[in-house]
Every structure is written in structure tokens, then in C-alpha cells.
Design an enzyme around this catalytic site. Structure first.
Site, PDB file in Angstrom:
ATOM      1  N   ASP A  34     -10.833   3.161   4.575  1.00 20.63           N
ATOM      2  CA  ASP A  34     -11.196   1.743   4.456  1.00 20.63           C
ATOM      3  C   ASP A  34     -12.717   1.570   4.382  1.00 20.63           C
ATOM      4  O   ASP A  34     -13.208   0.517   3.995  1.00 20.63           O
ATOM      5  CB  ASP A  34     -10.662   0.949   5.662  1.00 20.63           C
ATOM      6  N   GLN A  68      -3.972  -1.300   9.783  1.00 26.76           N
ATOM      7  CA  GLN A  68      -3.886  -2.649   9.225  1.00 26.76           C
ATOM      8  C   GLN A  68      -4.396  -3.667  10.250  1.00 26.76           C
ATOM      9  O   GLN A  68      -3.970  -3.660  11.404  1.00 26.76           O
ATOM     10  CB  GLN A  68      -2.419  -2.961   8.836  1.00 26.76           C
ATOM     11  N   LYS A 127       0.840  -1.208   0.000  1.00 23.97           N
ATOM     12  CA  LYS A 127       0.000   0.000   0.000  1.00 23.97           C
ATOM     13  C   LYS A 127       0.874   1.257   0.000  1.00 23.97           C
ATOM     14  O   LYS A 127       0.593   2.219  -0.700  1.00 23.97           O
ATOM     15  CB  LYS A 127      -0.935  -0.014   1.226  1.00 23.97           C
TER      16      LYS A 127
END
Ligand code: NAP
Length: 283
Positions: A120, A97, A53
Site C-alpha cells: 500500500d 484494509q 482486490k
């Protein structure tokens, strides 16, 4: 033969589009989008996702803020870090994460992320707005958004179609079914307690396979011409032949694994970060 939906190529197109927009933002406002990627601990898989990412950010000109925290850090310190990032005007997106170490409550940490930086798309407010008619979430979860983008960029219309989503997780199955519903499909969700899922899947014009189980969907269940978006590796039904061969024969469109949904998830994360930044930067 099915048309293969090349997720890698479509994701690359999207990343190029994002890079151009980032350049324009930078030239016009002297500002670039910023994404904070928070990782706690040293899990190898998480480190590899995070690395991917951060690299993807650099490739399109998004500034990446790398927050690497030790495994034994307290929940309170992680939350304090999230608050700090919420307040930082150069950070337009925050990604924590998962999974977090067991002593940290994931739900608690995620709900502390400002809804305006929830790239997200997992914040209950964003999911709630996605579920409600006439409301627009600020961000859509990346993998579901990527699935819909694959369909639209392949010219597959969703309106009025019968869509079957296999799986109902918070990160894939549920939001993708809400997105399909918003796009006017008639949606059925199949999960581990669904009897006779074969009968339901056989009627589908669009199948989103997100059960995380190989061989879950058999080639002969696919209605000829149907579009199959394989989020995991669910649709490989004949390991003795080339991946998913029988599906390739009968489906109208098919995403490969790898090279289907995976690259789209990262592209959608970049897109969400860009959109979050535009809301703040563009007057
Ligand atoms: P998950 O949380 O494990 O959820 C799996 C879902 O599938 C659950 O809702 C479960 O039902 C359902 N299920 C399991 N067995 C089933 C069966 N035999 N028939 C019907 N439904 C069944 O997984 P997830 O996080 O949603 O991820 C799904 C897959 O997508 C995984 O393979 C994951 O690796 C992959 N994934 C890929 C990406 C990407 O970017 N490519 C991103 C995220 C996830 P219950 O709710 O009843 O248990």
C-alpha cells in the site's frame, strides 16, 4: 473537447502486462507473487473492496492469502498475524484494509508491516523516502502511482508543468504531490485552509482533484488544455448536464468517475505485489 483518459482500459492493459510477467515468473522460477489481504470485521464497503482486490489477484495469477478476522479481535492478535505474514516467504505483499475497528490503533498495525511487503506504500519509511531527493521508496501508494501512470500513458508530460493538487491526505494528496515534484513539476497543494484556491487552480496545467467534495472545481477555473485527474468526484460542476460537461469542453484531458482513477488503484496494487515478488524471487 477534452480527450477522456480511459482509466478502465489503461488498467486492463496494465493487468494484462502483469499477468504475462506472473506467468513468466511461474515458468522460470516455479513461484508466483502472493498478496495477503487482511480484513477485520464485517463492514460492507470494506468487504466489497477486499473482494474486488482478491478477485483481481486471481485474474492475473497472483496468489491471494485471505485473512478474515472477527470485529472483536484484539490489537495484539492482529499485530501477531502481521508478524506471521512478514515471516511467510510466499507472501510478497500485505494489505490491511482500513478502517480498522475503533479499539485497534491503525498506525500501530500499519507500522508493523515489513517495509519490503508494504504494497500500500503507507509505511512512514516509504513515504519518507518518497519525500527525499535521491532516495527511492520500495513501494509507491497505489492511488497516487495510478494518477501518474494515467498521465504518462496518455502522453502528458509532467516535467516543468504547473501542477495543483487539491487535498493533502496521507493516502492521496500528499504522496501524489511528492510524486509530481519528483517528476519535476512545480507543485502547489490546495487544502481546506487555502484562501482563493480558484486563482491557484486557474494557473494549473495539471490538476489532481482529491478533496472528496463534488462541485469543488468549477469548469471556468480550468485553464484551456489542462489535464484534470479526478480522484474522487470533485470536478463535476454541473449536475444538470452530463457529468462534468463544462469540464469536458475546456480541459485538454479528463478522467471520468467512475472508470478513471479507481481501476488504476487496483492495478497498481497488483503491480506493487509483482514488483515486491520480483525483488525476492528473481536472482
Ligand atoms: P480526505 O482524507 O478526506 O482528504 C481530503 C482533503 O481535501 C484534505 O486534505 C482536505 O483538506 C481537502 N479539502 C477538503 N475540502 C476542501 C476544499 N473545499 N478545498 C480544498 N481542499 C479541501 O480524503 P482522501 O482519502 O484523500 O480522498 C480524497 C477523495 O479521493 C475522496 O473522494 C475519496 O473517496 C477518493 N479516493 C478515491 C480513490 C480511488 O481509488 N479512486 C482512492 C482513495 C481516495 P484539510 O487537510 O485541510 O482537511
Amino acid at each position: 473537447m477534452a480527450k477522456i483518459i480511459d482509466g478502465k482500459a489503461i488498467a486492463l492493459d496494465i493487468r494484462n502486462e502483469i499477468a504475462k510477467e506472473v506467468q513468466t515468473l511461474s515458468q522460470t522460477y516455479n513461484k508466483v507473487p502472493g498478496l495477503a489481504v487482511v480484513i477485520v470485521g464485517t463492514r460492507k464497503d470494506s468487504q466489497s473492496y477486499v473482494g474486488m482486490k482478491r478477485k483481481a489477484c486471481a485474474q492475473v495469477g497472483i496468489r491471494s492469502f485471505d485473512i478474515d478476522l472477527p470485529e472483536d479481535i484484539s490489537e495484539a492478535v492482529v499485530i501477531a498475524k502481521v508478524h506471521e505474514l512478514n515471516a511467510d516467504p510466499d507472501v510478497h505483499g500485505i494489505l490491511v484494509q482500513l478502517p480498522l475497528p475503533k479499539h485497534i490503533n491503525e498506525e500501530k498495525v500499519l507500522s508493523e508491516i515489513s517495509i519490503e511487503k508494504d504494497v500500500d506504500g503507507f509505511h512512514p519509511l516509504n513515504i519518507g523516502k518518497l519525500a527525499m531527493k535521491g532516495r527511492e521508496p520500495l513501494f509507491l501508494p497505489c492511488t497516487p502511482k495510478g494518477c501518474l501512470e494515467l498521465l504518462s500513458r496518455s502522453g502528458i508530460s509532467v516535467k516543468g508543468k504547473r501542477a495543483v493538487v487539491v487535498g493533502r491526505s496521507n493516502i492521496v494528496g500528499l504522496p501524489v504531490s511528492l510524486l509530481l515534484l519528483k517528476a519535476d513539476a512545480t507543485v502547489t497543494i490546495v487544502h481546506s485552509h487555502t484562501p482563493d484556491s480558484e486563482k491557484i487552480i486557474r494557473e494549473a496545467d495539471i490538476i489532481i482533484a482529491a478533496a472528496g467534495q463534488a462541485n469543488m472545481i468549477k469548469g471556468e477555473w480550468i485553464k484551456p488544455g489542462a489535464a484534470v485527474i479526478d480522484v474522487g468526484t470533485n470536478a463535476v460542476d454541473d449536475p444538470s448536464r452530463k457529468s462534468g460537461y463544462r469540464l469536458v469542453e475546456v480541459a485538454g484531458w479528463l478522467t471520468p468517475v467512475p472508470g478513471g482513477v479507481g481501476p488504476m488503484t487496483v492495478a497498481m496494487l497488483l503491480k506493487n505485489t509483482l514488483d515486491g515478488a520480483k525483488r525476492k524471487i528473481v536472482q
